[in-house]
Design a protein around this motif. Structure first.
Motif, PDB file in Angstrom:
ATOM      1  N   ALA A 190       8.630  -5.116  -6.521  1.00  0.00           N
ATOM      2  CA  ALA A 190       8.463  -6.323  -5.840  1.00  0.00           C
ATOM      3  C   ALA A 190       9.241  -6.443  -4.649  1.00  0.00           C
ATOM      4  N   ALA A 191      10.575  -6.217  -4.510  1.00  0.00           N
ATOM      5  CA  ALA A 191      11.134  -6.415  -3.475  1.00  0.00           C
ATOM      6  C   ALA A 191      10.515  -5.502  -2.138  1.00  0.00           C
ATOM      7  N   SER A 192      10.009  -4.179  -2.514  1.00  0.00           N
ATOM      8  CA  SER A 192       9.667  -3.479  -1.406  1.00  0.00           C
ATOM      9  C   SER A 192       8.348  -3.944  -1.021  1.00  0.00           C
ATOM     10  N   SER A 193       7.511  -4.673  -1.919  1.00  0.00           N
ATOM     11  CA  SER A 193       6.224  -5.218  -1.510  1.00  0.00           C
ATOM     12  C   SER A 193       6.456  -6.492  -0.614  1.00  0.00           C
ATOM     13  N   PHE A 194       7.648  -7.189  -0.854  1.00  0.00           N
ATOM     14  CA  PHE A 194       7.980  -8.520  -0.309  1.00  0.00           C
ATOM     15  C   PHE A 194       8.402  -8.001   1.320  1.00  0.00           C
ATOM     16  N   ILE A 195       9.223  -6.784   1.385  1.00  0.00           N
ATOM     17  CA  ILE A 195       9.768  -6.495   2.742  1.00  0.00           C
ATOM     18  C   ILE A 195       8.696  -5.684   3.569  1.00  0.00           C
ATOM     19  N   TYR A 196       7.656  -5.083   2.708  1.00  0.00           N
ATOM     20  CA  TYR A 196       6.713  -4.422   3.449  1.00  0.00           C
ATOM     21  C   TYR A 196       5.619  -5.648   4.197  1.00  0.00           C
ATOM     22  N   ILE A 197       5.336  -6.545   3.358  1.00  0.00           N
ATOM     23  CA  ILE A 197       4.308  -7.616   3.890  1.00  0.00           C
ATOM     24  C   ILE A 197       5.020  -8.389   5.008  1.00  0.00           C
ATOM     25  N   ILE A 244      -6.610  -6.996  -6.723  1.00  0.00           N
ATOM     26  CA  ILE A 244      -5.914  -5.805  -7.068  1.00  0.00           C
ATOM     27  C   ILE A 244      -4.527  -6.387  -6.680  1.00  0.00           C
ATOM     28  N   HIS A 245      -4.548  -6.938  -5.404  1.00  0.00           N
ATOM     29  CA  HIS A 245      -3.077  -7.420  -4.871  1.00  0.00           C
ATOM     30  C   HIS A 245      -2.711  -8.457  -5.569  1.00  0.00           C
ATOM     31  N   ASN A 246      -3.387  -9.625  -6.282  1.00  0.00           N
ATOM     32  CA  ASN A 246      -3.018 -10.653  -7.116  1.00  0.00           C
ATOM     33  C   ASN A 246      -2.335 -10.046  -8.382  1.00  0.00           C
ATOM     34  N   PHE A 247      -3.292  -9.002  -9.231  1.00  0.00           N
ATOM     35  CA  PHE A 247      -2.835  -8.496 -10.305  1.00  0.00           C
ATOM     36  C   PHE A 247      -1.587  -8.047 -10.280  1.00  0.00           C
ATOM     37  N   VAL A 248      -1.295  -7.122  -9.088  1.00  0.00           N
ATOM     38  CA  VAL A 248       0.006  -6.443  -9.008  1.00  0.00           C
ATOM     39  C   VAL A 248       1.191  -7.624  -8.914  1.00  0.00           C
ATOM     40  N   ASP A 249       0.825  -8.607  -8.062  1.00  0.00           N
ATOM     41  CA  ASP A 249       1.815  -9.782  -7.959  1.00  0.00           C
ATOM     42  C   ASP A 249       2.184 -10.602  -9.387  1.00  0.00           C
ATOM     43  N   GLY A 250       1.113 -10.656 -10.248  1.00  0.00           N
ATOM     44  CA  GLY A 250       1.267 -10.987 -11.382  1.00  0.00           C
ATOM     45  C   GLY A 250       2.185 -10.317 -12.280  1.00  0.00           C
ATOM     46  N   VAL A 289      -2.475 -14.380 -12.988  1.00  0.00           N
ATOM     47  CA  VAL A 289      -2.458 -14.801 -14.521  1.00  0.00           C
ATOM     48  C   VAL A 289      -2.455 -13.526 -15.367  1.00  0.00           C
ATOM     49  N   ILE A 290      -3.667 -12.646 -15.185  1.00  0.00           N
ATOM     50  CA  ILE A 290      -3.847 -11.409 -16.309  1.00  0.00           C
ATOM     51  C   ILE A 290      -2.702 -10.623 -16.099  1.00  0.00           C
ATOM     52  N   GLY A 291      -2.281 -10.365 -14.676  1.00  0.00           N
ATOM     53  CA  GLY A 291      -1.038  -9.354 -14.616  1.00  0.00           C
ATOM     54  C   GLY A 291       0.304  -9.864 -15.080  1.00  0.00           C
TER      55      GLY A 291
END
Length: 275
Positions: free
Chosen positions: A224-231, A136-142, A200-202
């Motif tokens: 995406a920015a909020s994801s990076f900040i949260y991580i 799930i995480h990788n799909f969102v990243d894609g 890749v699919i994402g």
């Protein structure tokens, strides 16, 4: 080079190569891994925060009218809260094996043989959570990398590099949990590679579904920015506070600055490449 091909290449870099790098990392002696992993985490913090504040957020604000800026800022807040809730509910990135086992032990009887079977089952469940959560995480990243490329190829490259920077130490942790869950090294590598393909699919899905919806791309960038900040702030920075001696603190600062520097250098190179 077409945008679609760039998305495929860089989502693969952000996904598959990070898994393979983590797999090679696990071949190192235990002491060497323990020494190197904190440096990788520090580096990832610098890369993620720089990618968010110097790449994604400025580009998102450039793409919207002045009246939408407040809504765009609210999207960052909503995104951070969303990732917090998602991590709480699904344990989608870091299902710590001890916590999973403790839950299993509390909910079953204390017969020794039965408890051993339940512990094994708990470890298997933890491994399944890691694979599902990673997918799930990788799909969102894609999707986010794809949205970045549709906005600006330079931004897409920087975003994929920031994703790869935080994926490597995360994949090392995922490998460790899968091995503890009873998976062989070969199966752990295979399942992680398969999970990484969702990046890749994402990315490809974002290319075909978001290409005609450019007005919503800035909101994907802020997500995406909020994801990076949260991580960086919720997952990675707290782990650096476990050691407070001067030498370790200076090393942490140095590797964070190295992550910052690499992203800024990547932005400069990508900008010149486009020109």
């Amino acid at each position: 080079m077409s945008t679609l091909l760039l998305i495929v290449i860089f989502t693969a870099i952000g996904g598959i190569l990070s898994v393979l790098t983590a797999g090679v990392f696990l071949l190192l002696p235990e002491q060497k891994r323990q020494n190197l992993l904190p440096h990788g985490i520090s580096f990832a913090i610098g890369a993620l925060l720089t990618g968010a504040f110097c790449g994604l957020i400025p580009h998102a604000f450039e793409e919207v009218a002045e009246g939408e800026m407040q809504m765009l800022s609210a999207t960052i807040l909503i995104g951070i809260l969303f990732f917090f809730i998602l991590e709480k509910l699904l344990v989608w990135r870091h299902c710590h094996s001890h916590a999973c086992e403790a839950h299993g032990e509390d909910s079953h009887d204390h017969h020794a043989g039965h408890q051993h079977q339940q512990n094994d089952h708990g470890r298997r469940v933890a491994g399944m959570f890691i694979i599902l959560g990673d997918s799930i995480h990788n799909f969102v990243d894609g999707v986010l990398i794809g949205a970045a490329f549709l906005t600006d190829p330079q931004l897409g490259m920087v975003t994929s590099l920031a994703v790869a920077a935080h994926e490597i130490p995360q994949e090392v942790g995922d490998f460790a949990i899968l091995l503890h869950s009873g998976y062989s090294r070969g199966k752990a590598l295979l399942y992680n590679v398969l999970a990484s393909l969702t990046t890749v699919i994402g990315g490809v899905l974002a290319y075909f579904s978001l290409g005609d919806l450019r007005h919503i791309l800035p909101y994907f960038l802020t997500l995406a920015a909020s994801s990076f900040i949260y991580i960086a702030v919720a997952d990675l920075i707290p782990s650096l506070h476990r050691k407070t001696d001067i030498k370790t603190s200076l090393e942490q600062i140095g590797f964070i600055l190295a992550g910052v520097g690499l992203i800024l250098l990547m932005q400069t190179i990508a900008h010149r490449f486009e020109s």
